[in-house]
Design a protein around this motif. Structure first.
Motif, PDB file in Angstrom:
ATOM      1  N   UNK B 143       0.873  -1.081   0.254  1.00 18.97           N
ATOM      2  CA  UNK B 143       0.044  -0.169  -0.472  1.00 18.97           C
ATOM      3  C   UNK B 143       1.178   1.017  -0.002  1.00 18.97           C
ATOM      4  N   UNK B 144       0.805   2.436  -0.666  1.00 17.21           N
ATOM      5  CA  UNK B 144       1.457   3.990  -0.744  1.00 17.21           C
ATOM      6  C   UNK B 144       0.908   4.147   0.193  1.00 17.21           C
ATOM      7  N   UNK B 145       0.564   3.719   1.374  1.00 15.14           N
ATOM      8  CA  UNK B 145      -0.051   4.522   2.650  1.00 15.14           C
ATOM      9  C   UNK B 145       0.741   5.779   3.709  1.00 15.14           C
ATOM     10  N   UNK B 146       0.050   6.265   3.878  1.00 17.30           N
ATOM     11  CA  UNK B 146       0.649   8.048   4.553  1.00 17.30           C
ATOM     12  C   UNK B 146       1.279   7.626   5.697  1.00 17.30           C
ATOM     13  N   UNK B 147       0.677   6.655   6.480  1.00 18.68           N
ATOM     14  CA  UNK B 147       1.019   6.357   7.731  1.00 18.68           C
ATOM     15  C   UNK B 147       0.707   3.938   7.520  1.00 18.68           C
ATOM     16  N   UNK B 148       2.195   3.643   8.527  1.00 24.52           N
ATOM     17  CA  UNK B 148       2.241   2.343   8.308  1.00 24.52           C
ATOM     18  C   UNK B 148       2.170   1.868  10.077  1.00 24.52           C
ATOM     19  N   UNK B 149       1.143   1.281  10.570  1.00 29.01           N
ATOM     20  CA  UNK B 149       1.107   1.271  11.885  1.00 29.01           C
ATOM     21  C   UNK B 149       1.762  -0.155  12.195  1.00 29.01           C
ATOM     22  N   UNK B 150       2.821  -0.833  12.511  1.00 29.26           N
ATOM     23  CA  UNK B 150       2.918  -1.723  12.302  1.00 29.26           C
ATOM     24  C   UNK B 150       3.751  -2.387  14.127  1.00 29.26           C
ATOM     25  N   UNK B 151       2.737  -3.410  14.421  1.00 28.48           N
ATOM     26  CA  UNK B 151       2.555  -4.296  15.541  1.00 28.48           C
ATOM     27  C   UNK B 151       3.271  -5.595  15.992  1.00 28.48           C
ATOM     28  N   UNK B 152       4.101  -5.397  16.476  1.00 24.04           N
ATOM     29  CA  UNK B 152       5.853  -6.230  16.551  1.00 24.04           C
ATOM     30  C   UNK B 152       6.094  -6.818  16.112  1.00 24.04           C
TER      31      UNK B 152
END
Lengths: 278, 235
Positions: B143-152
């Motif tokens: 994805x060309x996302x604005x924000x990547x939230x990567x949990x562990x």
């Protein structure tokens, strides 16, 4: 987005329904071969199997609907469903529409299997299937108050609408119960256990409403001269009606429609603002 | 306006307070390390930001919005759990993401599928946990996302896999995007962070830019040990 949700929801549920419809297809094929090659020993067995499959379709449909709401929303898949760029109400609407489609397909399938089994047995036992069917039709036509085919069709549409409301009512009760079970207050308990308790509670409360509605005699009647409303003893909209063939209490359905709207709004709001995904 | 903003956020599980009136804000365009020991509230904070937990007090905003379709369209979220339905194959998962996320790069996804050596027609059910995690990482990073939230993303994998995951993240996030990466394994990732947020005991213990924090030659790991050793002592 609703269209995309429906498409993917349908794909997802089709996987659990595929096997049972395949089994039905194979049984149909076996029955056809049994008929062509006159293997009478397999006639009863294949008919029983097809009947059992029709019942299995209805049961599996119910389990698929419950699983669609429970597993894909509140299980690990909820991490995917609830992070899609859609609203809680869109998620609920898509699942409801797909559930309704499956309920319709399953009921239609059960009706078709019943008709098929009747025709199949008539064909096995009689040489003239057409004549037997004509006799059954004539018998029905001669029953007292039987309406003309056009009126009967209208009544059939009303009956189908009533069935839709009942199915919708059932789906929303399931969706609401599962949503409540996954809110903070109840999450420390087993969600399925809580959902069953909530479902029973809703069932009892709404049954009281439904029973009360049944005491108010507002019925839809079908007779030889058309469809009309029956209020107590008086018939409205059926001038010169000689006899009533069938009556359907409609106040209960109006009550269920109102509750459906309320349950949809409440479940959508709970899903948007109160549900936690574990 | 800050891309991520948290105001007086409080979250508890029963009597256990996980996040206790925390506030912070981060501008976009940076890699943020969300650090803390196990059970420090990192996942709860992330789940609040992405809209999976709704019973909290205070505010958690992305691009000025609480979790809603607007924020969900701009956030690519990789949870700890494997969340794809059993019946899906890799191709189904790619088409699913392409359907819902306008910023999803389908061509890149098919390319990465080959690179990751994931069989396109294999069902999720028949995949190993490692393969499933690879596929989820692929879906998120395409994805060309604005924000990547990567949990562990590095939890529970061997050092070789860690390096592969980090490499994938670093190569595939678009320029100008923001990454919020939670971990308790500091050593492997400390070199990628621009800012760090350390949480523990329900509080924000450190929020700083890495260049400010490590100006005296200390590493993030040194600071982490210092901070959490202290936090455990007061507990």
């Amino acid at each position: 987005m609703l269209g995309k949700l429906i498409k993917n929801e349908f794909k997802s549920t089709a996987h659990s329904m595929f096997g049972v419809f395949m089994a039905a297809g194979v049984t149909f094929l076996v029955m056809l071969l049994v008929f062509l090659f006159k293997v009478r020993a397999l006639m009863i067995l294949s008919s029983v199997v097809l009947g059992a499959i029709a019942v299995a379709v209805l049961i599996i449909t119910m389990f698929s609907i419950i699983s669609m709401f429970n597993k894909s929303l509140y299980g690990a898949q909820g991490y995917l469903s609830f992070t899609l760029p859609v609203t809680g109400k869109q998620l609920l609407a898509s699942k409801t529409i797909v559930s309704l489609i499956w309920v319709s397909i399953s009921f239609l399938f059960a009706i078709l299997v019943s008709v098929f089994l009747v025709v199949y047995w008539v064909a096995q036992t009689s040489d003239n299937v057409k004549q037997v069917i004509q006799t059954i039709y004539d018998m029905l036509r001669s029953m007292e108050g039987m309406p003309d085919p056009q009126t009967a069709l209208k009544f059939l549409i009303v009956m189908v609408a009533a069935l839709f409301i009942r199915a919708l009512f059932l789906i929303f009760k399931v969706a609401f119960s599962l949503a409540i079970a996954n809110t903070k207050r109840f999450q420390k308990f087993n969600p399925i256990f809580i959902a069953i308790l909530v479902y029973i509670a809703i069932f009892i409360v709404l049954s009281i409403g439904n029973v009360s509605a049944a005491y108010i005699p507002v019925n839809l009647a079908i007779g030889s001269s058309g469809i009309g409303l029956v209020l107590g003893e008086s018939v409205i909209g059926l001038p010169g009606m000689e006899s009533v063939f069938m009556q359907m209490p409609i106040l209960g359905y109006i009550f269920e429609t109102i509750i459906c709207v309320l349950l949809y709004v409440a479940t959508g709001n709970i899903m948007t603002d109160h549900v936690n995904i574990k | 306006m800050a891309l991520i903003e948290v105001e007086h956020l409080t979250k508890s599980y029963g009597n256990h307070l996980v996040l206790d009136d925390i506030s912070f804000a981060f501008e976009g365009g940076q890699i943020i390390g969300l650090l803390g020991p196990n059970g420090s509230g990192k996942t709860s904070l992330i789940k609040i930001l992405v809209g999976l937990i709704k019973d909290y007090s205070g505010g958690a905003y992305i691009d000025g919005h609480s979790a809603d379709p607007h924020t969900k369209a701009m956030v690519a979220y990789l949870p700890e759990k494997t969340y794809l339905p059993d019946w899906m194959r890799c191709v189904d998962a790619i088409e699913y993401f392409a359907d819902f996320y306008l910023d999803f790069d389908r061509e890149k996804a098919y390319g990465m599928l080959e690179h990751f050596q994931l069989p396109p027609k294999q069902t999720i059910k028949s995949m190993s946990k490692g393969m499933q995690e690879k596929l989820q990482l692929l879906l998120v990073m395409c994805r060309n996302a604005k924000l990547y939230i990567l949990d562990e993303p590095l939890g529970g994998v061997d050092p070789a896999a860690r390096s592969f995951i980090l490499d994938t993240i670093m190569k595939n996030h678009p320029a100008g995007s923001t990454i919020l990466l939670s971990t308790h394994l500091i050593y492997d990732v400390q070199h990628i962070f621009d800012s760090v947020l350390m949480i523990g005991q329900g509080k924000v213990l450190v929020k700083a830019r890495v260049d400010e924090l490590c100006g005296d030659g200390r590493t993030i790991e040194d600071v982490f040990k210092e901070v959490f050793h202290y936090a455990w002592q007061v507990n």
